[in-house]
Design an enzyme around this catalytic site. Structure first.
Site, short mmCIF file in Angstrom:
data_model
loop_
_atom_site.label_atom_id
_atom_site.label_comp_id
_atom_site.label_asym_id
_atom_site.label_seq_id
_atom_site.Cartn_x
_atom_site.Cartn_y
_atom_site.Cartn_z
N GLN A 136 0.62 24.81 4.01
CA GLN A 136 -0.21 23.91 4.86
C GLN A 136 0.80 23.82 6.02
O GLN A 136 1.44 24.64 6.49
CB GLN A 136 -0.43 22.50 4.13
CG GLN A 136 -1.51 22.67 2.87
CD GLN A 136 -0.80 23.33 1.56
OE1 GLN A 136 0.08 22.83 1.14
NE2 GLN A 136 -1.73 24.17 1.11
N GLY A 165 -3.67 29.99 1.67
CA GLY A 165 -4.14 31.39 1.94
C GLY A 165 -3.19 31.91 3.06
O GLY A 165 -3.35 31.75 4.51
N HIS A 166 -2.42 32.73 2.56
CA HIS A 166 -1.30 33.47 3.68
C HIS A 166 -1.68 35.02 3.91
O HIS A 166 -1.42 35.58 2.85
CB HIS A 166 0.04 33.22 2.93
CG HIS A 166 0.35 31.54 2.88
ND1 HIS A 166 1.77 31.45 2.50
CD2 HIS A 166 -0.19 30.64 3.62
CE1 HIS A 166 1.79 29.89 2.62
NE2 HIS A 166 0.58 29.49 3.05
N ASP A 224 -2.27 27.21 8.79
CA ASP A 224 -2.92 28.65 9.22
C ASP A 224 -2.04 29.07 10.33
O ASP A 224 -2.76 29.80 11.45
CB ASP A 224 -4.32 28.50 9.41
CG ASP A 224 -5.16 28.12 7.84
OD1 ASP A 224 -4.48 28.59 7.01
OD2 ASP A 224 -5.95 27.50 8.10
P1 GDP Z 1 -1.03 31.04 7.11
O1 GDP Z 1 -1.66 30.20 6.35
O2 GDP Z 1 0.27 30.22 7.97
O3 GDP Z 1 0.07 32.12 6.30
O4 GDP Z 1 -1.77 31.55 8.26
P2 GDP Z 1 -3.37 32.26 7.65
O5 GDP Z 1 -2.60 33.83 7.06
O6 GDP Z 1 -4.00 31.50 7.15
O7 GDP Z 1 -3.78 32.72 9.20
C1 GDP Z 1 -3.18 33.25 10.25
C2 GDP Z 1 -4.27 34.53 10.72
O8 GDP Z 1 -3.87 34.85 11.97
C3 GDP Z 1 -4.17 35.53 9.77
O9 GDP Z 1 -5.50 36.01 9.85
C4 GDP Z 1 -3.21 36.55 10.09
O10 GDP Z 1 -3.54 37.96 10.15
C5 GDP Z 1 -3.51 36.40 11.80
N1 GDP Z 1 -2.35 36.43 12.57
C6 GDP Z 1 -1.16 36.03 12.28
N2 GDP Z 1 -0.31 36.34 13.49
C7 GDP Z 1 -0.98 36.73 14.45
C8 GDP Z 1 -0.92 37.11 15.76
O11 GDP Z 1 0.25 36.82 16.40
N3 GDP Z 1 -2.03 37.45 16.40
C9 GDP Z 1 -3.24 37.52 15.98
N4 GDP Z 1 -4.33 37.89 16.55
N5 GDP Z 1 -3.39 37.12 14.57
C10 GDP Z 1 -2.32 36.98 14.06
P1 IMO Z 2 -2.17 27.19 4.43
O1 IMO Z 2 -0.83 27.53 3.76
C1 IMO Z 2 -5.31 24.91 6.37
C2 IMO Z 2 -6.68 21.46 4.11
C3 IMO Z 2 -8.27 21.46 3.66
C4 IMO Z 2 -8.09 20.01 3.70
C5 IMO Z 2 -6.99 19.37 3.34
C6 IMO Z 2 -7.14 19.15 1.89
O2 IMO Z 2 -2.95 28.55 4.47
O3 IMO Z 2 -1.78 27.17 5.88
P2 IMO Z 2 -6.79 20.33 -0.43
O4 IMO Z 2 -7.45 21.26 -1.09
O5 IMO Z 2 -5.18 20.54 0.05
O6 IMO Z 2 -6.70 18.75 -1.12
O7 IMO Z 2 -7.52 19.70 0.95
O8 IMO Z 2 -6.23 20.17 3.72
N1 IMO Z 2 -5.58 22.64 3.81
C7 IMO Z 2 -5.53 23.59 4.56
N2 IMO Z 2 -5.83 23.83 5.81
N3 IMO Z 2 -4.29 25.84 5.56
C8 IMO Z 2 -4.02 25.44 4.55
O9 IMO Z 2 -3.00 26.12 3.75
C9 IMO Z 2 -4.57 24.45 3.96
N4 IMO Z 2 -4.44 23.75 2.46
C10 IMO Z 2 -5.18 22.91 2.60
O10 IMO Z 2 -8.93 22.36 4.52
O11 IMO Z 2 -8.77 19.61 5.06
MG MG Z 3 -3.76 29.83 5.67
#
Ligand code: GDP
Ligand code: IMO
Ligand code: MG
Length: 440
Positions: A226, A41-42, A14
């Site tokens: 991840q 979750g991207h 994340d």
């Molecule tokens: P990913 O799994 O690495 O793609 O990241 P996620 O989408 O799960 O989580 C990143 C969160 O931070 C999302 O809600 C994005 O919209 C948000 N985000 C990404 N870059 C920035 C930033 O520079 N500032 C803020 N405030 N939010 C951001």
């Molecule tokens: P993105 O791509 C954050 C974590 C789960 C749990 C562990 C194992 O959005 O960064 P799993 O279902 O993979 O067997 O769970 O890994 N986890 C993540 N945490 N971002 C993710 O993906 C994750 N995908 C799995 O919360 O701790």
């Molecule tokens: Mg994510």
């Protein structure tokens, strides 16, 4: 000259990978997912419109981009079909024709999901906190060489026979060991064959496609899911996911050669988050439901909107940790850093960076060897003054407050790497590209 760029998360996921993949796919012909599954979750925000992708590569919103799901990804047909219909509901064009899936992807089947949940329940307090999406059990079947793969969908009889054998095994485990109900073979078969009608037309030799793109001198982006600290081998085992999340996974999970990777962009959140169980040395514990705990933990979680994009769970928050990050940069051969969510720190008086741990009376600057070491490690911090003004959507590095520049310089100094991209807001355009990965 064309380039192959890998984007990886350097922390516990994340970090903002999806946003950055979407941003720089204006320069590529294809985006490749190479590991993980719909546990990812991207989040993409374009002119205020938010899209969350789980399985489909984050290039899908750019019409010219081909999206490849390579054999390293575990594929749930249900999750794929749901995501396809969500994208079509928001008017994304030509998704079916632009999405190609490797025949080698292990299938996540309904019994994997049941197993994942039953196992977590049995672990009780020691639960990993998985997404419950069947990721671990599907990878286990792959390694045990009994799993079904996307290519098996091409021959209904072979698929039906393999499914029978594997379900006999899993139903035995489910009923005898976990004491939960068996799944019905006929139902699973019928559902799978129905879903196969959507998936089969997308089956492609993804590895060959990638090799062709390279031969044609086209840029390719490899999208990690991840983060490095969730890597099955190098992460905080057993609180990890079940794939290699580090940049090497791009090679084994897609079929590109090691020497074909030109640049690795390490995505670093300006602080740290973790969702699920496991050690987290710089955590600032705050419980959102009870509204109790660390005040800075609360600020980070609230300003950063730190709730999981896949499960909606509260993400645990803490300070930036250079001990794990420096290790992560080595594991991934990071070429340059993309620093995200700097704006979340805007209101803080003081910002801390962990530069070492104290463990068993000794100071260490490399990560502990096991999960107990992580749990016992006490962070040692340096402090940087905050800037107390908004950096959201800042339009040039020079316009950043001096303290924010100093925070970035400190990260560069501690890591001996350049910050090539800076993100100061969730929107695609709230980003400063200081050195473009495809130009370097
Ligand atoms: P990913 O799994 O690495 O793609 O990241 P996620 O989408 O799960 O989580 C990143 C969160 O931070 C999302 O809600 C994005 O919209 C948000 N985000 C990404 N870059 C920035 C930033 O520079 N500032 C803020 N405030 N939010 C951001
Ligand atoms: P993105 O791509 C954050 C974590 C789960 C749990 C562990 C194992 O959005 O960064 P799993 O279902 O993979 O067997 O769970 O890994 N986890 C993540 N945490 N971002 C993710 O993906 C994750 N995908 C799995 O919360 O701790
Ligand atoms: Mg994510």
């Amino acid at each position: 000259m064309s380039k192959n760029v890998v984007i990886v998360g350097t922390q516990w996921g994340d970090e903002g990978k999806g946003k950055v993949v979407d941003l720089i796919t204006d320069r590529v012909s294809s985006v490749v997912r190479f590991q993980g599954g719909h546990n990812a979750g991207h989040t993409l925000v374009i002119n205020g419109n938010k899209t969350i992708l789980h399985l489909i590569p984050s290039g899908i919103l750019r019409r010219q981009v081909e999206c490849l799901i390579a054999h390293g990804v575990v594929l749930s047909m249900s999750a794929l079909i749901k995501e396809l219909s969500e994208l079509s509901a928001i008017g994304v064009k030509e998704v079916h024709s632009r999405l190609k899936i490797s025949s080698g992807c292990p299938l996540i089947m309904p019994y994997h999901v049941v197993l994942d949940k039953a196992r977590e329940l049995k672990r009780g307090k020691a639960a990993i906190g998985t997404t419950g999406n069947g990721i671990g059990p599907a990878y286990e079947d792959k390694v045990a060489r009994r799993g079904l793969r996307v290519g098996d969908l091409l021959n209904t009889q072979v698929f039906a026979q393999k499914l029978k054998e594997v379900m006999e095994y899993h139903n035995f485990v489910l009923t005898h060991y976990y004491a939960v109900e068996a799944l019905d073979y006929d139902e699973v078969l019928a559902q799978s064959l129905e879903q196969a009608q959507t998936v089969v037309p997308m089956i492609t030799d993804v590895t060959q496609k990638i090799h062709q793109h390279i031969a044609n001198n086209e840029n390719i982006l490899f999208e990690g899911a991840q983060g490095a600290l969730l890597d099955i081998d190098q992460g905080t085992y057993p609180f990890v996911t079940s794939s290699n999340t580090t940049s090497g996974g791009a090679v084994t999970g897609s079929g590109v050669g090691v020497m074909d990777i030109d640049y690795v962009l390490g995505i670093v959140k300006a602080y740290t988050t973790r969702v699920g169980g496991g050690p987290f040395p710089t955590e600032l514990v705050y419980d959102v439901e009870a509204d109790k705990g660390d005040a800075i933990g609360k600020v980070l979680g609230t300003a950063g909107r730190e709730f999981g994009a896949t499960t909606g769970r509260q993400r645990r928050c803490g300070w930036l940790d250079m001990v794990t990050l420096k290790h992560s940069f080595k594991l991934n051969s990071v070429t340059g850093i993309c620093l995200t969510k700097l704006d979340v720190l805007d209101s803080l008086d003081t910002i801390k960076i962990c530069v070492a741990y104290e463990l068993n009376g000794k100071q260490i600057t490399t990560p502990p060897h096991d999960v107990q070491g992580y749990a016992d490690a006490k962070p040692i911090y340096i402090e940087i003054p905050g800037w107390k003004t908004s950096t959201v959507g800042i339009d040039s590095f020079g316009n950043l407050p001096q303290q924010a520049q100093d925070y970035i310089y400190k990260i560069e100094e501690l890591s001996s790497l350049p910050v090539d991209i800076l993100s100061t807001g969730p929107d695609r355009n709230e980003t400063l590209i200081l050195n473009h990965p495809f130009d370097k």
